[in-house]
Design a protein around this motif. Structure first.
Motif, mmCIF file in Angstrom:
data_model
loop_
_atom_site.group_PDB
_atom_site.id
_atom_site.type_symbol
_atom_site.label_atom_id
_atom_site.label_comp_id
_atom_site.label_asym_id
_atom_site.label_seq_id
_atom_site.Cartn_x
_atom_site.Cartn_y
_atom_site.Cartn_z
ATOM 1 N N TYR A 32 6.931 -6.300 -3.914
ATOM 2 C CA TYR A 32 5.455 -7.041 -3.428
ATOM 3 C C TYR A 32 4.059 -5.937 -3.543
ATOM 4 O O TYR A 32 4.701 -5.263 -1.914
ATOM 5 N N ALA A 33 3.640 -5.068 -4.106
ATOM 6 C CA ALA A 33 2.309 -4.994 -3.627
ATOM 7 C C ALA A 33 1.112 -6.313 -3.024
ATOM 8 O O ALA A 33 1.187 -6.841 -3.386
ATOM 9 N N MET A 34 0.844 -5.522 -1.687
ATOM 10 C CA MET A 34 -0.028 -6.179 -0.952
ATOM 11 C C MET A 34 -1.604 -5.666 -1.097
ATOM 12 O O MET A 34 -2.119 -4.496 -0.522
ATOM 13 N N GLY A 35 -2.763 -6.799 -0.951
ATOM 14 C CA GLY A 35 -3.708 -5.984 -1.233
ATOM 15 C C GLY A 35 -4.943 -7.124 -0.113
ATOM 16 O O GLY A 35 -4.318 -7.970 -0.027
ATOM 17 N N TRP A 36 -5.867 -6.613 0.124
ATOM 18 C CA TRP A 36 -6.884 -6.718 0.516
ATOM 19 C C TRP A 36 -7.850 -7.163 -0.504
ATOM 20 O O TRP A 36 -8.378 -5.433 -0.754
ATOM 21 N N PHE A 37 -8.852 -7.971 -0.299
ATOM 22 C CA PHE A 37 -10.300 -8.154 -1.464
ATOM 23 C C PHE A 37 -11.109 -8.618 -0.350
ATOM 24 O O PHE A 37 -10.469 -9.319 0.469
ATOM 25 N N ARG A 38 -12.327 -8.964 -0.907
ATOM 26 C CA ARG A 38 -13.560 -9.300 0.092
ATOM 27 C C ARG A 38 -14.273 -10.211 -0.997
ATOM 28 O O ARG A 38 -14.819 -9.767 -2.162
ATOM 29 N N GLY A 52 1.734 0.015 -1.426
ATOM 30 C CA GLY A 52 3.136 -0.958 -2.937
ATOM 31 C C GLY A 52 3.828 1.003 -3.493
ATOM 32 O O GLY A 52 3.772 1.460 -1.996
ATOM 33 N N LEU A 53 4.094 1.116 -4.091
ATOM 34 C CA LEU A 53 4.208 2.630 -4.736
ATOM 35 C C LEU A 53 3.370 3.349 -4.215
ATOM 36 O O LEU A 53 3.697 4.836 -3.691
ATOM 37 N N SER A 54 1.522 2.948 -3.868
ATOM 38 C CA SER A 54 1.063 3.722 -3.398
ATOM 39 C C SER A 54 0.118 3.494 -2.430
ATOM 40 O O SER A 54 0.052 2.258 -2.389
ATOM 41 N N ILE A 55 -0.986 3.671 -2.073
ATOM 42 C CA ILE A 55 -1.786 3.565 -1.878
ATOM 43 C C ILE A 55 -3.541 3.400 -1.884
ATOM 44 O O ILE A 55 -3.557 4.633 -2.534
ATOM 45 N N SER A 56 -4.022 2.041 -1.818
ATOM 46 C CA SER A 56 -5.674 3.157 -2.390
ATOM 47 C C SER A 56 -6.608 1.230 -1.774
ATOM 48 O O SER A 56 -5.890 1.088 -1.383
ATOM 49 N N TYR A 57 -7.832 2.777 -1.971
ATOM 50 C CA TYR A 57 -9.071 2.358 -1.262
ATOM 51 C C TYR A 57 -10.260 1.927 -2.006
ATOM 52 O O TYR A 57 -10.510 2.912 -2.938
ATOM 53 N N ALA A 99 5.826 -3.654 -7.474
ATOM 54 C CA ALA A 99 4.820 -2.760 -6.414
ATOM 55 C C ALA A 99 4.235 -1.474 -6.926
ATOM 56 O O ALA A 99 3.244 -0.979 -5.925
ATOM 57 N N VAL A 100 2.911 -2.223 -7.750
ATOM 58 C CA VAL A 100 2.599 -1.684 -8.251
ATOM 59 C C VAL A 100 1.162 -1.662 -7.902
ATOM 60 O O VAL A 100 0.940 -2.743 -7.822
ATOM 61 N N VAL A 101 0.422 -0.719 -7.274
ATOM 62 C CA VAL A 101 -1.046 -1.029 -7.315
ATOM 63 C C VAL A 101 -2.150 -1.019 -8.194
ATOM 64 O O VAL A 101 -2.374 -0.213 -9.025
ATOM 65 N N VAL A 102 -2.659 -2.621 -8.476
ATOM 66 C CA VAL A 102 -3.754 -2.456 -9.404
ATOM 67 C C VAL A 102 -4.647 -3.099 -8.389
ATOM 68 O O VAL A 102 -4.303 -3.679 -7.282
ATOM 69 N N THR A 103 -5.670 -2.694 -8.796
ATOM 70 C CA THR A 103 -7.385 -2.705 -7.893
ATOM 71 C C THR A 103 -8.036 -4.480 -9.012
ATOM 72 O O THR A 103 -8.697 -4.901 -8.280
ATOM 73 N N SER A 104 -7.626 -4.852 -10.274
ATOM 74 C CA SER A 104 -8.144 -5.641 -10.828
ATOM 75 C C SER A 104 -7.660 -7.528 -10.322
ATOM 76 O O SER A 104 -6.487 -7.683 -9.919
ATOM 77 N N ALA A 105 -8.428 -8.165 -9.661
ATOM 78 C CA ALA A 105 -8.336 -9.492 -8.701
ATOM 79 C C ALA A 105 -7.407 -10.630 -9.732
ATOM 80 O O ALA A 105 -6.750 -10.862 -9.033
ATOM 81 N N LEU A 106 -8.107 -10.215 -10.958
ATOM 82 C CA LEU A 106 -6.988 -10.879 -12.547
ATOM 83 C C LEU A 106 -5.724 -10.782 -12.188
ATOM 84 O O LEU A 106 -4.877 -11.646 -12.544
ATOM 85 N N ARG A 107 -4.799 -9.235 -12.046
ATOM 86 C CA ARG A 107 -4.035 -9.777 -11.939
ATOM 87 C C ARG A 107 -3.106 -9.499 -10.405
ATOM 88 O O ARG A 107 -1.870 -8.913 -10.257
#
Length: 121
Positions: A32-38, A52-57, A99-107
């Motif tokens: 799984y890709a794991m993320g943090w939102f606020r 995930g496969l990458s790291i994004s900020y 494992a693909v990192v995306v930034t949209s909360a909808l995904r």
């Protein structure tokens, strides 16, 4: 779906640090890709960081926040440093079955209950 439980929020002065943790259920955590939102009061939920496969900020936290994961513990972390009052928000952990990192909360399909971070000036 994955069940997520966050911890580690609190009240801190500007310039301080916190570490958020998110414990996940499931045997395929490493896939799984794991993320943090606020989400701040009156604002939309926004992407903070993901791994995930990458790291994004998001740009506003680059150099101050660090995301990491321990697959053996099914846990993802967010180290928050040099905190600013504008970082005040409820922080949510999220997971997606890719494992693909995306930034949209909808995904992102799974969400934790959130943990409050308050930064005083």
């Amino acid at each position: 779906q994955v069940q997520l439980v966050e911890s580690g929020g609190g009240l801190v002065q500007a310039g301080g640090s916190l570490r958020l943790s998110c414990a996940a259920s499931g045997r395929t955590f490493s896939n799984y890709a794991m993320g943090w939102f606020r989400q701040a009061p009156g604002k939309e939920r926004e992407f903070v960081a993901a791994i995930g496969l990458s790291i994004s900020y998001t740009d506003s936290v680059k150099g101050r926040f660090t995301i990491s994961r321990d697959n053996a513990k099914n846990t993802v972390y967010l180290q928050l440093s040099d905190l600013k009052p504008e970082d005040t928000a409820v922080y949510y952990c999220a997971a997606r079955s890719s494992a693909v990192v995306v930034t949209s909360a909808l995904r992102w399909g799974s969400w934790g209950q959130g943990t409050q971070v308050t930064v005083s000036s």
